[in-house]
Structures are given as structure tokens and as C-alpha cells.
Design a protein around this motif. Structure first.
Motif, PDB file in Angstrom:
ATOM      1  N   TYR A 151      -3.467  -2.557  19.928  1.00 11.33           N
ATOM      2  CA  TYR A 151      -4.169  -1.695  20.864  1.00 11.33           C
ATOM      3  C   TYR A 151      -3.439  -1.652  22.187  1.00 11.33           C
ATOM      4  CZ  TYR A 151      -8.067   0.189  23.572  1.00 11.33           C
ATOM      5  OH  TYR A 151      -8.857   0.962  24.384  1.00 11.33           O
ATOM      6  N   THR A 154       0.219   0.052  22.297  1.00 12.47           N
ATOM      7  CA  THR A 154       0.283   1.509  22.404  1.00 12.47           C
ATOM      8  C   THR A 154       0.147   1.919  23.866  1.00 12.47           C
ATOM      9  OG1 THR A 154      -2.059   1.678  21.935  1.00 12.47           O
ATOM     10  CG2 THR A 154      -0.562   2.044  20.103  1.00 12.47           C
ATOM     11  N   HIS A 155      -0.708   1.200  24.582  1.00 10.67           N
ATOM     12  CA  HIS A 155      -0.886   1.551  25.982  1.00 10.67           C
ATOM     13  C   HIS A 155       0.295   1.087  26.837  1.00 10.67           C
ATOM     14  CE1 HIS A 155      -2.489   0.901  30.118  1.00 10.67           C
ATOM     15  NE2 HIS A 155      -2.823   2.147  29.935  1.00 10.67           N
ATOM     16  N   ARG A 158       3.760   2.576  25.337  1.00  4.83           N
ATOM     17  CA  ARG A 158       3.858   4.036  25.403  1.00  4.83           C
ATOM     18  C   ARG A 158       3.675   4.536  26.823  1.00  4.83           C
ATOM     19  NH1 ARG A 158       0.492   7.812  22.520  1.00  4.83           N
ATOM     20  NH2 ARG A 158       2.225   9.240  22.379  1.00  4.83           N
ATOM     21  N   GLY A 159       2.857   3.799  27.589  1.00  6.80           N
ATOM     22  CA  GLY A 159       2.539   4.235  28.955  1.00  6.80           C
ATOM     23  C   GLY A 159       3.768   4.650  29.758  1.00  6.80           C
ATOM     24  N   LEU A 162       5.567   7.695  28.266  1.00  4.70           N
ATOM     25  CA  LEU A 162       4.880   8.964  28.500  1.00  4.70           C
ATOM     26  C   LEU A 162       5.015   9.402  29.955  1.00  4.70           C
ATOM     27  CD1 LEU A 162       1.673   8.482  26.323  1.00  4.70           C
ATOM     28  CD2 LEU A 162       3.793   9.674  25.747  1.00  4.70           C
ATOM     29  N   SER A 163       4.989   8.421  30.874  1.00  2.71           N
ATOM     30  CA  SER A 163       5.175   8.761  32.288  1.00  2.71           C
ATOM     31  C   SER A 163       6.525   9.428  32.486  1.00  2.71           C
ATOM     32  CB  SER A 163       5.123   7.505  33.158  1.00  2.71           C
ATOM     33  OG  SER A 163       3.868   6.898  33.064  1.00  2.71           O
ATOM     34  N   LEU A 165       8.323  10.964  30.285  1.00  4.47           N
ATOM     35  CA  LEU A 165       8.305  12.307  29.679  1.00  4.47           C
ATOM     36  C   LEU A 165       7.620  13.297  30.609  1.00  4.47           C
ATOM     37  CD1 LEU A 165       7.518  11.522  25.933  1.00  4.47           C
ATOM     38  CD2 LEU A 165       9.636  12.449  26.889  1.00  4.47           C
ATOM     39  N   GLY A 166       6.558  12.836  31.250  1.00  2.76           N
ATOM     40  CA  GLY A 166       5.854  13.691  32.208  1.00  2.76           C
ATOM     41  C   GLY A 166       6.746  14.109  33.353  1.00  2.76           C
ATOM     42  N   ILE A 167       7.504  13.128  33.869  1.00  5.08           N
ATOM     43  CA  ILE A 167       8.390  13.455  34.992  1.00  5.08           C
ATOM     44  C   ILE A 167       9.502  14.398  34.549  1.00  5.08           C
ATOM     45  CG2 ILE A 167       9.831  12.544  36.832  1.00  5.08           C
ATOM     46  CD1 ILE A 167       8.435   9.958  36.621  1.00  5.08           C
ATOM     47  N   MET A 186      11.517   7.115  40.221  1.00  8.40           N
ATOM     48  CA  MET A 186      10.255   6.806  39.551  1.00  8.40           C
ATOM     49  C   MET A 186      10.482   6.464  38.084  1.00  8.40           C
ATOM     50  SD  MET A 186       7.866   9.660  41.174  1.00  8.40           S
ATOM     51  CE  MET A 186       7.182   9.444  42.799  1.00  8.40           C
ATOM     52  N   ALA A 190       9.555   3.006  35.995  1.00  5.23           N
ATOM     53  CA  ALA A 190       8.800   2.991  34.743  1.00  5.23           C
ATOM     54  C   ALA A 190       9.564   2.229  33.668  1.00  5.23           C
ATOM     55  CB  ALA A 190       8.508   4.419  34.297  1.00  5.23           C
ATOM     56  N   ARG A 318      -5.900  -7.924  33.150  1.00  7.67           N
ATOM     57  CA  ARG A 318      -5.237  -7.660  34.425  1.00  7.67           C
ATOM     58  C   ARG A 318      -6.286  -7.587  35.509  1.00  7.67           C
ATOM     59  NH1 ARG A 318      -2.516  -2.403  33.117  1.00  7.67           N
ATOM     60  NH2 ARG A 318      -1.926  -2.352  35.290  1.00  7.67           N
ATOM     61  N   SER A 321      -5.343  -3.886  40.274  1.00  2.00           N
ATOM     62  CA  SER A 321      -5.067  -2.503  39.902  1.00  2.00           C
ATOM     63  C   SER A 321      -3.623  -2.092  40.146  1.00  2.00           C
ATOM     64  CB  SER A 321      -5.960  -1.560  40.682  1.00  2.00           C
ATOM     65  OG  SER A 321      -7.270  -1.760  40.286  1.00  2.00           O
ATOM     66  N   GLU A 323       0.118  -1.584  39.500  1.00  2.00           N
ATOM     67  CA  GLU A 323       0.562  -1.341  38.130  1.00  2.00           C
ATOM     68  C   GLU A 323       1.681  -2.270  37.672  1.00  2.00           C
ATOM     69  OE1 GLU A 323       2.755   2.221  37.438  1.00  2.00           O
ATOM     70  OE2 GLU A 323       2.605   2.755  39.536  1.00  2.00           O
TER      71      GLU A 323
END
Lengths: 362, 131
Positions: A151, A154-155, A158-159, A162-163, A165-167, A186, A190, A318, A321, A323
Motif C-alpha cells: 500500500y 504505491t504511494h 509512485r508519488g 507522478l510529480s 510526470l506532472g511537471i 523541483m 522529487a 509520519r 506534514s 514532505e
């Protein structure tokens, strides 16, 4: 074999003479407990939960051996039950097996060899069953961890991907070079985060699956290595790093585990600092005396909130907050300490956090 | 089709993902305002204290966050008075491929939809078609 290692056997019979002769015959081979009635027998079982074989006479005044076995089976399911009887009719044999779940059935008058082989084989069966239960528990724990891991992976893995990929999607639609460069920075962060996570994961498996390698530990050397690692962080973030090692005796332990423990605690101490504090510090104290290494890692950082202090050693927990955390660090610390039979205490307030560790010499 | 301007709120513990969402939202040309929060609790305080909103507000909230996760955020949101909750549209985002999470999202009446990360311009344009 001394008394402690001998198989613990309980024998119940309403005739005192039988108890005496039983004890006389087997006391050198086994650790014998005798009981003249079932009440006494239950007291023995309560006081000695490691009794592994119970032999009971079938014909007793207060209740039969089968009734006794049936009664204790719920509270004491593990010991092997052997029934001894002079009246061997088929009905009582069936009852014994079905109701009392007996392992063996011995006919009176018994021979010493009969008893001996029944106890030895029963004990083997007992050990196998007990081991199976332990292995099952371990397996269940491993499965639970695997679920949690799948679980979280994946977070946490992948987190960052995916960040990035977003950028990339964003950068494709950006013409300003300065903006694109900012995005590159950035992406770098990541990827560093992902790399840190994978390194922690590697630590996790070295503790889990790796063998403990006991060798002489020189804390001066370890602390020197750690100083080199944290020198840059210390200078860049203006955090004073105070080190103090006192080791006058030989200390044996697993160096990899100790490094994982210290590295995680120090990295947290440097990470969770109060940004505007003028006098930021991290203190590492090692004191080896009387076969125990007492290690203290202290900082004057942001502290751990009271409501999360009980959870900080849980996997993937954690408390902050920001990251930066992987949720692995303190779990690895606790796991490694478990391997070394060590202990950890934590005290934290708004003025900072202090971890105190005690590791015994191996 | 009306091209009404909208308010946006982004709740994500990852600073980077907040940045991405903010940029993508600004690029849509439909953005009246965008606020980002790295802590769900801060977003809740904002929602409790903000002046009434007369234009629709879209909230993108990440599921996996430390301290207060996305589900806890939605549960707290649902305890707000009905008039405070009107005109808000919540979308939940996650990087997890966990079926349980996706199924759980459907259980919240205030959540419009589950979206996969990363938030891209095509995902967001698809969402905006409904407004």
C-alpha cells in the motif's frame, strides 16, 4: 541434562503408591509433577505453563481421566494428553479419543518402556505443534507487513514519479526558460526523495533478513564517520554538532545495525530543526561502561507532538506534514535495536527531543 | 456554454504537487482564485472562516497525507453547516491504485469524483467541462 532442560511431565492418579512409583521410575529422565486429584493437577498446570506432557489415570473418584482432559483442553490446549487405564473396553477408548483428544492410550499395568516412548514421542509432537504456531504467527506478521508495504510503496514510490510526470506535462507548455529551470530543480528534489526512500528500504531489508555480525565496535571510528556525513548539513544549516565519546572497554555488537540506528536518529535531529533559531544544535553522547553502550541523541528542534509520540516507531507513520519523511526511519531504528536486545526512550517537548538508547554487549 | 470563473482549493502534503496543481489551474483560464494547503487542517480552518462564496469552488484533495488524511478532511468537511458547504465541489486525488480507496471515495456524498495523479491539463479540462 539439568532439571531446567528436562521435559516437564504431569502425572495424575488417585493412588498415592502409583504416584510414588511413577516418580521413582522417571525422575532422572523427566521433570515430574504429580497430583492426587484434578484440582491439584490444575494448580500444577497454572504454575508451570511449560508442562508439555500430561498422563492421567482414567478411574478416579472425583472425575474420570477423559472428563479431566476434556475440561482442561480449553485452558491448556498445548500439552500432550496420555490416558492410563486398567479397563480397556472399546467404549472408553472411543470416548478418550473423541472427547479428551488423547494422544496415546496406555494399558495398566504399564511398562517403563511404554511410558518412556509415549512421553518422548508426545514431546516431539508437542514441540512440532508449538513451532508451527510460532511460525504461523511470524508468517501472519510478515503478510501484514507486506500488505502495508504494498500500500505504502504505491504511494511513496509512485508519488515522486507522478510529480515529475506532472511537471514534465507542465514544462511542455512553458516557454519561459527560467520557469523551466525552476521546474528542473523541483524534479531533482522529487528524485532525491525517491532515492532516499529506496535507501531506507534497503536498510529495512538488511535489518530484516541480514544476519547479525558481532565484532568489536570502536565508537570513536563510528562517530568520526558520522561527523563526516553530517559536516556539510551542519555547516549549511548552521546547526552545531556536539560529539562526545567515552569508551574505555571492549564492546561487541553489530556495526551495521548501530550505524543504521545512529544515522536515522541524527538525520531526524538535523532535519527537524527550528528554522529561525540562532543556536541550533545536535548532540551525540556515547558512553560505554559495564557492558552497556548508552547513547543519547539530543536536539533543540521542533519536538514531537504529544499525541503522536506513541506512534513514531510504527512503520510508515509520519508525524510531520513536511514532505521529507519516508515513515521508515524510526521503524528501522526500533527493528535494529530489537536485534541487538537494546532499548530506546524518547522525551520530547517544544524545546527539543532526546532519544536515549541502551545496547548490551554481546 | 458559459465560461464562468471558478475558485480553486488544493490540499496536498507534497509542496511539489501543490505547485503543479496551481500552475495547471492558472493555465486553464477559468481561475478566479487558487489557494494551496499542505496541511488538511489549515484548509479546514480556511473553509470555516472564509466569507461566503458566491461562485463555485473546486477542491482537489490528496488522499494520502500525514496527520490528517484526505478521508478525514472530507469527514470534517461534511460536519460543517449545510450553508457553509454549498457551492463546493470536492475531487479526491491519489497516487495509489488501491481498490479500497477508490471504492471508499464513492461512499462520500460530498465527493464528486476520484482522480488519478498526476493532475494534468487534460484531466482538469475534463473536470471543468461540467461547470
Amino acid at each position: 541434562m539439568n532439571g531446567k532442560d528436562k521435559i516437564k511431565v504431569l502425572y495424575i492418579d488417585d493412588e498415592q503408591n502409583n504416584l510414588i512409583s511413577f516418580k521413582a521410575a522417571f525422575r532422572f529422565d523427566y521433570n515430574i509433577f504429580v497430583a492426587i486429584n484434578t484440582t491439584e493437577a490444575i494448580n500444577h498446570l497454572k504454575a508451570n505453563p511449560d508442562i508439555s506432557v500430561i498422563l492421567s489415570d482414567q478411574k478416579m473418584p472425583d472425575k474420570t481421566g477423559v472428563e479431566f482432559f476434556e475440561e482442561i483442553r480449553k485452558e491448556f490446549p498445548n500439552p500432550i494428553r496420555i490416558l492410563i487405564t486398567g479397563y480397556a473396553d472399546i467404549e472408553s477408548v472411543i470416548n478418550a479419543i473423541n472427547r479428551g483428544h488423547v494422544y496415546r492410550y496406555i494399558k495398566k499395568p504399564w511398562s517403563e518402556d511404554d511410558i518412556r516412548s509415549s512421553i518422548d514421542q508426545g514431546y516431539k509432537f508437542y514441540v512440532t505443534t508449538a513451532m508451527l504456531a510460532v511460525k504461523n504467527e511470524e508468517l501472519q506478521k510478515a503478510y501484514n507487513e507486506l500488505d502495508k508495504f504494498a500500500y505504502s510503496a504505491t504511494h511513496d514510490m509512485r508519488g515522486p514519479i507522478l510529480s515529475v510526470l506532472g511537471i514534465i506535462d507542465l514544462a511542455k507548455h512553458t516557454d519561459n526558460l527560467a520557469d523551466v529551470k525552476e521546474m528542473m530543480g523541483m524534479m531533482e528534489n522529487a528524485m532525491l526523495k525517491l532515492d532516499n526512500y529506496i535507501q531506507n528500504l534497503h536498510d529495512y531489508y538488511s535489518i530484516r533478513r541480514g544476519e547479525v555480525e558481532i565484532a568489536d565496535i570502536n565508537f570513536d571510528d563510528i562517530v568520526k564517520d558520522l561527523s563526516d556525513i553530517y559536516e556539510v548539513t551542519s555547516k549549511m544549516n548552521n546547526v552545531k554538532f556536539v560529539k562526545n565519546v567515552q569508551q574505555a572497554e571492549t564492546f561487541r555488537s553489530d556495526e551495521v545495525s548501530i550505524k543504521i540506528i545512529l544515522n536515522n536518529l541524527l538525520s531526524n535531529a538535523f532535519k527537524y530543526q527550528v528554522k529561525n533559531n540562532e543556536n541550533k544544535f545536535v548532540e551525540l553522547d556515547v558512553n560505554v561502561a559495564k557492558g552497556i553502550a548508552n547513547i543519547v541523541v539530543k536536539d533543540n528542534g521542533i519536538g514531537i507532538p504529544e499525541n503522536s509520540i506513541n506512534q513514531i516507531f510504527n512503520m510508515f507513520y509520519r508525524g510531520n506534514s513536511e514532505e521529507v519523511g519516508s515513515g521508515f526511519g524510526l521503524y528501522n531504528v526500533k527493528d535494529a535495536l530489537g536485534k541487538l536486545n537494546g532499548k530506546i526512550d524518547v522525551v520530547s517537548s517544544a524545546e527539543g527531543t532526546t532519544f536515549s538508547i541502551a545496547i548490551p554487549n554481546k | 456554454m458559459s465560461q464562468e470563473k471558478l475558485n480553486f482549493i488544493v490540499v496536498d502534503d507534497s509542496k511539489l504537487d501543490c505547485f503543479i496543481a496551481e500552475k495547471i489551474i492558472q493555465n486553464t483560464g477559468r481561475c478566479a482564485s487558487v489557494s494551496t494547503f499542505q496541511q488538511a487542517n489549515d484548509a479546514l480552518i480556511y473553509l470555516r472562516t472564509m466569507a461566503s462564496n458566491d461562485i463555485p469552488t473546486i477542491i482537489f484533495v490528496d488522499i494520502q497525507m500525514p496527520v490528517m488524511n484526505g478521508f478525514e478532511f472530507v469527514e470534517s468537511f461534511e460536519t460543517l453547516p449545510a450553508e457553509r458547504r454549498s457551492n463546493f465541489y470536492i475531487y479526491m486525488l491519489s497516487s495509489s491504485i488501491n481498490e479500497n480507496d477508490i471504492a471508499r471515495v464513492k461512499g462520500y456524498s460530498s465527493v464528486k469524483q476520484f482522480l488519478n495523479k498526476p493532475l494534468t491539463s487534460s484531466t482538469i479540462n475534463h473536470v471543468l467541462e461540467q461547470f
